[in-house]
Design a protein around this motif. Structure first.
Motif, PDB file in Angstrom:
ATOM      1  N   LEU A 146       0.860  -1.194  -0.232  1.00  0.00           N
ATOM      2  CA  LEU A 146      -0.001  -0.063   0.125  1.00  0.00           C
ATOM      3  C   LEU A 146       0.744   1.191  -0.090  1.00  0.00           C
ATOM      4  O   LEU A 146       1.875   1.262   0.786  1.00  0.00           O
ATOM      5  CB  LEU A 146      -0.925   0.010   1.010  1.00  0.00           C
ATOM      6  N   VAL A 147       0.700   2.173  -0.945  1.00  0.00           N
ATOM      7  CA  VAL A 147       1.498   3.232  -1.115  1.00  0.00           C
ATOM      8  C   VAL A 147       0.687   4.460  -0.857  1.00  0.00           C
ATOM      9  O   VAL A 147      -0.507   4.840  -1.258  1.00  0.00           O
ATOM     10  CB  VAL A 147       2.015   3.626  -2.527  1.00  0.00           C
ATOM     11  N   LYS A 148       1.214   5.226   0.120  1.00  0.00           N
ATOM     12  CA  LYS A 148       0.701   6.606   0.473  1.00  0.00           C
ATOM     13  C   LYS A 148       0.833   7.624  -0.597  1.00  0.00           C
ATOM     14  O   LYS A 148       2.002   7.936  -0.927  1.00  0.00           O
ATOM     15  CB  LYS A 148       0.957   7.191   1.959  1.00  0.00           C
ATOM     16  N   VAL A 149      -0.337   8.260  -1.017  1.00  0.00           N
ATOM     17  CA  VAL A 149      -0.272   9.105  -2.032  1.00  0.00           C
ATOM     18  C   VAL A 149      -1.183  10.602  -1.494  1.00  0.00           C
ATOM     19  O   VAL A 149      -2.093  10.444  -1.032  1.00  0.00           O
ATOM     20  CB  VAL A 149      -1.074   8.815  -3.196  1.00  0.00           C
ATOM     21  N   MET A 150      -0.403  11.823  -1.659  1.00  0.00           N
ATOM     22  CA  MET A 150      -1.050  12.916  -1.176  1.00  0.00           C
ATOM     23  C   MET A 150      -1.819  13.242  -2.407  1.00  0.00           C
ATOM     24  O   MET A 150      -1.450  13.341  -3.238  1.00  0.00           O
ATOM     25  CB  MET A 150       0.071  13.911  -0.922  1.00  0.00           C
TER      26      MET A 150
END
Length: 241
Positions: A146-150
């Protein structure tokens, strides 16, 4: 979490079987049952429904036709669908309307539960992402993590069949995430993002320029589809004297 369900099947025995399975499953809540897709559509239009267990072959309106009507809704008000049918040739069509799963009759409770748990996982992930959005970011499934994306970094989201490309400011290559454009439309806040084409969602903050029928996002220009043009013109009208 309780998932609000509707069951639609014109075969009385099949209808009761699925209703019994729903009642047996703790995280599902049966809101109504119908032997007519048209009656089900009227109920869905007037009530909050998360999930439909939907037969395909019905006399008044087929389950696939009902799914296409619901898919045409804009925004985040379209329930998800698990098809229940005796005909496996509809599997590809079910995939096209973004069904969560496809139960081939006759099926038992174990298969029903497996499909329902897939729905539970979907709704839990949606809640998690909505909570993240309150903090101005979301998590996207990219390969095995899971990649955190702003949100502020998203330029546009480009949809394909079973995945999306998320183009980010300052990144040469987009992120590839195993989700659908419709799911992204449901997750992204409407005051910051807008779907302008069947294949594109854009960040309103990232718009560089606008012409009569296209919007320039810097990395590419996107044509505004007729089905989304009215809403987009309403958005830009406040900037036009």
């Amino acid at each position: 979490m309780k998932i609000k369900c509707v069951v639609v099947d014109d075969e009385p025995l099949a209808l009761e079987l699925v209703c019994n399975f729903v009642n047996k499953t703790g995280f599902l809540e049966l809101k109504a049952k119908f032997d007519s897709a048209l009656d089900a559509l009227s109920f869905i239009n007037a009530n909050s429904v998360d999930l439909i267990f939907l037969d395909i072959q019905m006399s008044d309106l087929t389950g696939m036709e009902l799914a296409r009507v619901l898919e045409g809704r804009k925004g985040n008000h379209s329930p998800k669908i698990i098809f229940t049918t005796a005909y496996n040739q509809f599997a590809i069509e079910g995939y096209k309307v973004d069904a969560l799963d496809y139960l081939l009759k006759p099926f038992g409770y174990e298969e029903f539960l497996s499909a329902s748990q897939k729905a539970l996982k979907y709704f839990e992930q949606r809640v998690e992402n909505r909570n993240s959005i309150a903090e101005d970011y979301l998590f996207l499934k990219v390969e095995y993590q899971l990649v955190k994306v702003m949100l502020k970094d998203i330029i546009l989201v480009e949809g394909y069949k079973d995945y999306v490309k998320v183009h980010l400011d300052g990144k040469e290559s987009p992120l590839l995430s195993l989700t659908t454009l419709k799911n992204m439309e449901e997750l992204l806040p409407e005051n910051q993002f807008m779907r302008v084409h069947r294949s594109y969602i854009i960040s309103l903050e990232q718009i560089k320029s606008i012409s009569k029928s296209t919007v320039n996002m810097g990395i590419m220009s996107i044509g505004i589809s007729d089905g989304y043009k009215e809403k987009f013109l309403q958005f830009i009208s406040k900037w036009i004297n």
